[in-house]
Design a protein around this motif. Structure first.
Motif, PDB file in Angstrom:
ATOM      1  N   PHE A 199       0.825  -1.207   0.000  1.00 22.15           N
ATOM      2  CA  PHE A 199       0.000   0.000   0.000  1.00 22.15           C
ATOM      3  C   PHE A 199       0.862   1.260   0.000  1.00 22.15           C
ATOM      4  CE2 PHE A 199      -3.239  -2.975   1.631  1.00 22.15           C
ATOM      5  CZ  PHE A 199      -4.256  -2.675   0.733  1.00 22.15           C
ATOM      6  N   GLY A 220       2.030   1.644  -3.546  1.00 23.69           N
ATOM      7  CA  GLY A 220       0.985   1.436  -4.542  1.00 23.69           C
ATOM      8  C   GLY A 220       0.620   2.667  -5.338  1.00 23.69           C
ATOM      9  N   ARG A 221       0.838   3.860  -4.771  1.00 20.06           N
ATOM     10  CA  ARG A 221       0.499   5.075  -5.499  1.00 20.06           C
ATOM     11  C   ARG A 221       1.447   5.336  -6.663  1.00 20.06           C
ATOM     12  NH1 ARG A 221      -0.743   9.273  -0.476  1.00 20.06           N
ATOM     13  NH2 ARG A 221      -2.532   8.125   0.405  1.00 20.06           N
ATOM     14  N   ARG A 222       2.655   4.797  -6.566  1.00 20.66           N
ATOM     15  CA  ARG A 222       3.650   5.041  -7.617  1.00 20.66           C
ATOM     16  C   ARG A 222       3.764   3.866  -8.582  1.00 20.66           C
ATOM     17  NH1 ARG A 222       8.663   7.739  -4.125  1.00 20.66           N
ATOM     18  NH2 ARG A 222       7.477   9.528  -3.318  1.00 20.66           N
ATOM     19  N   ARG A 251       2.705  -0.536  -8.983  1.00 15.62           N
ATOM     20  CA  ARG A 251       1.994  -1.694  -8.444  1.00 15.62           C
ATOM     21  C   ARG A 251       2.962  -2.872  -8.347  1.00 15.62           C
ATOM     22  NH1 ARG A 251      -3.848  -4.040 -10.464  1.00 15.62           N
ATOM     23  NH2 ARG A 251      -4.019  -5.721  -8.920  1.00 15.62           N
TER      24      ARG A 251
END
Length: 410
Positions: free
Chosen positions: A22, A25-27, A29
């Motif tokens: 997590f 995960g924003r940058r 996957r």
């Protein structure tokens, strides 16, 4: 008796892994399994030296592997994988197996059993990694998702059967006879599972879902234990029994307790993905021979070689034998998804090292290549699919050209 600190470290790594997923995960996957294995390597003897495996952790890891293969068997919807698509997926895997063993024979320097291990590992597909991505994008029930389910299912089931045949330590004819006997008994079990269950089965399963009895969950565990025991009696690898147990469980639950099947599976998945499966991956990282991979230039060089072989051996036949209604971009995406491989590569190389058929350095190279495949190939395939979907939406949104009235030109 295992040292209590070892289990604390392993379960701590299992808890930390989803937090890291997590966090990044924003940058980008990153699949959960990558962090589980990486944390195992970190706390293992080759880096920090905090954790070492023993009989207890090895036994739990073996149970985690069985649960992983069981859940893979449960995921397969045989109603969706039949007809021409199933035939194409079967032929593509058989071509992959022949090509993989042939190329592995050259890599291994002529060692037949080592070639069997490497060649079989090159033909696997991480269906459990690919399906959630297709489910999240809403493609799982569409044409592409159905085709991917067929090719992925064969990529899961085929290597399990090949392990039972090629890596049992017996003559091929003897292994085939034992496998046929196991298959007959499994087929009888499937026919039994297809029969209508007595009404009390479903009622009891639903009534005990939230009690200490947990009848359905206990029944699933009994079925898994029986199929593992049956494979052991036939002298076959327990992975085959675990896979068969997953297939049988899906049939029984969907027919006998359809209302409760989803919740029962959720409880079984909680046991598997909540404890046993991550323990297997963390232990895999602890036992990963990082030192050999770093200090052996040949082993390090084999990582990109094995990755290219995966794309050639698994992806090539899938691209060539994909259904004709798929365009070239879809076929490429299908080949990339099908070439994504890690769980069975870990399992097969573990068996090869345990049976002294494969050196730990080569096993580390194969697992390293499989880790890269999980990191890179699904992302490339997803981008191809998203680009196609975007192009399709643009084409549908584009206004149709106005009709030209050329009647006056006459």
């Amino acid at each position: 008796m295992t040292h209590p600190g070892t289990l604390v470290l392993i379960t701590g790594a299992a808890v930390l892994a989803p937090l890291l997923v997590f966090a990044v995960g924003r940058r980008v996957r990153v699949p959960l399994v990558i962090f589980e294995i990486a944390l195992g390597i970190l706390i293992g003897p080759d880096v920090l030296g905090w954790a070492h495996t023993d009989e207890v952790t090895d036994a739990l890891a073996d149970l985690g592997l069985s649960m992983l293969i069981f859940l893979a068997g449960y995921e397969i919807e045989f109603a969706a994988v039949r007809g021409d698509t199933l035939r194409r997926s079967l032929w593509s895997w058989l071509v992959s197996l022949g090509l993989g063993i042939g190329l592995a024979f050259l890599v291994s320097g002529g060692d037949v059993f080592e070639a069997f291990v490497i060649g079989t590992a090159l033909t696997s597909t991480a269906l459990g990694t690919v399906l959630p991505m297709l489910r999240d994008s809403g493609e799982l029930k569409g044409r592409f998702g159905t085709v991917m389910s067929a090719f992925g299912a064969v990529g899961e089931f085929g290597p399990v059967v090949a392990v039972a045949l090629l890596l049992s330590g017996r003559r091929p004819a003897e292994s085939a006879a034992l496998l046929a006997g196991f298959g007959v008994i499994t087929a009888v079990a499937v026919l039994w599972a297809l029969r209508p269950r007595p009404p009390w089965f479903g009622r009891l399963a639903e009534r005990t879902l939230h009690s200490s009895a947990q009848f359905a969950v206990r029944f699933v565990m009994l079925l898994l234990a029986c199929m593992l025991g049956l494979a052991e009696v036939f002298g076959l690898d327990v992975l085959l029994g675990a896979f068969a147990a997953g297939v049988l469980t899906r049939i029984i639950l969907h027919r006998a307790a359809p209302a409760a099947s989803g919740e029962v599976l959720g409880k079984v998945e909680a046991m598997g993905f909540g404890f046993l499966v991550p323990l297997f991956y963390v232990v895999t990282g602890i036992e990963f021979d990082l030192d050999a991979l770093i200090h052996d230039p040949v082993a390090l060089l084999l990582v990109p070689v094995f990755l290219l072989l995966v794309l050639l051996v698994r992806g090539g036949p899938v691209f060539a034998l994909a259904p004709k209604d798929l365009g070239s971009r879809d076929r490429t995406a299908l080949a990339l998804f099908a070439s994504t491989c890690l769980p069975l590569v870990v399992a097969i190389t573990t068996i090869g090292v345990d049976q002294e058929l494969l050196a730990s350095e080569e096993a580390a190279s194969l697992v390293g290549a499989a880790m890269i495949s999980v990191l890179v190939l699904p992302l490339l395939a997803a981008r191809l699919r998203s680009a196609d979907r975007g192009a399709g939406r643009a084409a549908r949104a584009r206004p149709a050209p106005e009709a030209v009235d050329d009647s006056e030109s006459w």
